[in-house]
Scaffold this motif. Structure first.
Motif, PDB file in Angstrom:
ATOM      1  N   VAL A  37     117.072 -29.310  32.268  1.00 23.73           N
ATOM      2  CA  VAL A  37     116.783 -30.876  32.474  1.00 23.73           C
ATOM      3  C   VAL A  37     116.477 -31.316  30.931  1.00 23.73           C
ATOM      4  O   VAL A  37     116.267 -32.352  30.900  1.00 23.73           O
ATOM      5  CB  VAL A  37     115.420 -31.053  33.093  1.00 23.73           C
ATOM      6  CG1 VAL A  37     115.645 -30.555  34.796  1.00 23.73           C
ATOM      7  CG2 VAL A  37     113.991 -30.164  32.596  1.00 23.73           C
ATOM      8  N   GLY A  38     116.777 -30.512  30.120  1.00 24.69           N
ATOM      9  CA  GLY A  38     116.603 -31.230  28.802  1.00 24.69           C
ATOM     10  C   GLY A  38     116.593 -29.831  27.650  1.00 24.69           C
ATOM     11  O   GLY A  38     117.193 -28.842  28.074  1.00 24.69           O
ATOM     12  N   LYS A  39     115.977 -30.305  26.391  1.00 25.90           N
ATOM     13  CA  LYS A  39     116.220 -29.200  25.441  1.00 25.90           C
ATOM     14  C   LYS A  39     114.830 -29.019  24.428  1.00 25.90           C
ATOM     15  O   LYS A  39     114.288 -30.139  24.396  1.00 25.90           O
ATOM     16  CB  LYS A  39     117.382 -29.571  24.336  1.00 25.90           C
ATOM     17  CG  LYS A  39     118.748 -29.455  24.976  1.00 25.90           C
ATOM     18  CD  LYS A  39     119.978 -29.909  23.928  1.00 25.90           C
ATOM     19  CE  LYS A  39     121.208 -29.787  24.839  1.00 25.90           C
ATOM     20  NZ  LYS A  39     122.160 -30.249  23.690  1.00 25.90           N
ATOM     21  N   VAL A  40     114.706 -27.909  24.198  1.00 21.65           N
ATOM     22  CA  VAL A  40     113.517 -27.705  23.300  1.00 21.65           C
ATOM     23  C   VAL A  40     114.133 -28.044  21.874  1.00 21.65           C
ATOM     24  O   VAL A  40     115.105 -27.263  21.324  1.00 21.65           O
ATOM     25  CB  VAL A  40     113.046 -26.078  23.485  1.00 21.65           C
ATOM     26  CG1 VAL A  40     111.989 -25.927  22.239  1.00 21.65           C
ATOM     27  CG2 VAL A  40     112.614 -25.932  24.632  1.00 21.65           C
ATOM     28  N   GLU A  41     113.592 -28.716  21.117  1.00 21.32           N
ATOM     29  CA  GLU A  41     114.218 -29.318  19.866  1.00 21.32           C
ATOM     30  C   GLU A  41     113.542 -28.598  18.584  1.00 21.32           C
ATOM     31  O   GLU A  41     113.984 -28.206  17.812  1.00 21.32           O
ATOM     32  CB  GLU A  41     113.964 -30.649  19.808  1.00 21.32           C
ATOM     33  CG  GLU A  41     114.649 -31.393  20.895  1.00 21.32           C
ATOM     34  CD  GLU A  41     114.637 -32.938  20.733  1.00 21.32           C
ATOM     35  OE1 GLU A  41     113.594 -33.418  20.337  1.00 21.32           O
ATOM     36  OE2 GLU A  41     115.629 -33.628  21.329  1.00 21.32           O
ATOM     37  N   ARG A  78     112.559 -32.299  24.888  1.00 20.37           N
ATOM     38  CA  ARG A  78     112.979 -33.797  25.355  1.00 20.37           C
ATOM     39  C   ARG A  78     113.608 -33.539  26.996  1.00 20.37           C
ATOM     40  O   ARG A  78     114.418 -32.719  26.719  1.00 20.37           O
ATOM     41  CB  ARG A  78     114.047 -34.335  24.368  1.00 20.37           C
ATOM     42  CG  ARG A  78     114.570 -35.728  24.898  1.00 20.37           C
ATOM     43  CD  ARG A  78     115.451 -36.267  23.859  1.00 20.37           C
ATOM     44  NE  ARG A  78     115.207 -36.080  22.528  1.00 20.37           N
ATOM     45  CZ  ARG A  78     114.237 -37.246  21.725  1.00 20.37           C
ATOM     46  NH1 ARG A  78     113.741 -38.193  22.523  1.00 20.37           N
ATOM     47  NH2 ARG A  78     113.855 -36.849  20.527  1.00 20.37           N
ATOM     48  N   ILE A  79     113.137 -34.105  27.695  1.00 18.40           N
ATOM     49  CA  ILE A  79     113.814 -34.269  29.058  1.00 18.40           C
ATOM     50  C   ILE A  79     114.696 -35.156  29.048  1.00 18.40           C
ATOM     51  O   ILE A  79     114.468 -36.267  28.535  1.00 18.40           O
ATOM     52  CB  ILE A  79     112.649 -34.183  30.050  1.00 18.40           C
ATOM     53  CG1 ILE A  79     111.777 -33.104  30.099  1.00 18.40           C
ATOM     54  CG2 ILE A  79     113.333 -34.467  31.450  1.00 18.40           C
ATOM     55  CD1 ILE A  79     110.690 -33.378  31.292  1.00 18.40           C
ATOM     56  N   SER A  80     115.925 -34.984  29.448  1.00 14.28           N
ATOM     57  CA  SER A  80     117.078 -35.751  29.434  1.00 14.28           C
ATOM     58  C   SER A  80     116.634 -37.013  30.335  1.00 14.28           C
ATOM     59  O   SER A  80     116.169 -37.016  31.421  1.00 14.28           O
ATOM     60  CB  SER A  80     118.414 -35.161  29.762  1.00 14.28           C
ATOM     61  OG  SER A  80     118.796 -34.094  28.959  1.00 14.28           O
ATOM     62  N   ASN A  81     117.352 -38.144  30.080  1.00  8.93           N
ATOM     63  CA  ASN A  81     117.380 -39.544  31.058  1.00  8.93           C
ATOM     64  C   ASN A  81     118.866 -39.740  31.330  1.00  8.93           C
ATOM     65  O   ASN A  81     119.275 -40.926  30.811  1.00  8.93           O
ATOM     66  CB  ASN A  81     116.441 -40.301  30.246  1.00  8.93           C
ATOM     67  CG  ASN A  81     116.278 -41.375  31.311  1.00  8.93           C
ATOM     68  OD1 ASN A  81     116.218 -41.563  32.402  1.00  8.93           O
ATOM     69  ND2 ASN A  81     115.655 -42.574  30.524  1.00  8.93           N
ATOM     70  N   PRO A  82     119.620 -39.144  32.222  1.00  9.29           N
ATOM     71  CA  PRO A  82     121.015 -39.680  32.340  1.00  9.29           C
ATOM     72  C   PRO A  82     120.848 -40.888  33.173  1.00  9.29           C
ATOM     73  O   PRO A  82     120.179 -41.312  33.762  1.00  9.29           O
ATOM     74  CB  PRO A  82     121.446 -38.471  33.236  1.00  9.29           C
ATOM     75  CG  PRO A  82     120.509 -37.501  33.489  1.00  9.29           C
ATOM     76  CD  PRO A  82     118.924 -37.864  32.651  1.00  9.29           C
TER      77      PRO A  82
END
Length: 111
Positions: free
Chosen positions: A63-67, A81-85
């Motif tokens: 659902v996102g990436k650990v930055e 950050r959780i993606s917001n498609p």
């Protein structure tokens, strides 16, 4: 006999949430026993960023990436950050659900 772990699951404390950017920050991989009663030394963790942020610990459901991730004896401080498609569909639905569950405090672990 050595154990083979297929995923790491750790409770986290939500420290802050940015509703617009869908960024969350917390502490994961603390030295406290996890739900399987395993203890992971945060100082022994190795990773390469960015890491996938998984929904419900499912490697097939990112659902996102650990930055960012910084280890200390108390745990690993991270931001993710959780993606917001923008395109409607399964991915958008999964990411939106994950974001709402984190924001409402219904999720207390990360992988």
């Amino acid at each position: 006999m050595s154990a083979r772990y297929t995923k790491a699951v750790a409770h986290f404390e939500l420290k802050s949430v940015d509703n617009e950017a869908r960024v969350l920050a917390g502490i994961a991989t603390t030295p406290a026993p996890d739900r399987a009663q395993d203890v992971v030394n945060p100082m022994g963790a190795k990773w390469s960023l960015p890491l996938p942020l998984l929904y419900a610990h499912d490697h097939k459901a990112p659902v996102g990436k650990v930055e960012t991730a910084n280890a200390s004896p108390k745990g690993i401080a991270f931001t993710a950050r959780i993606s917001n498609p923008s395109t409607p569909g399964i991915l958008k639905d999964r990411c939106d659900l994950a974001w709402h569950e984190v924001r409402e405090g219904l999720v207390n672990s990360v992988s």
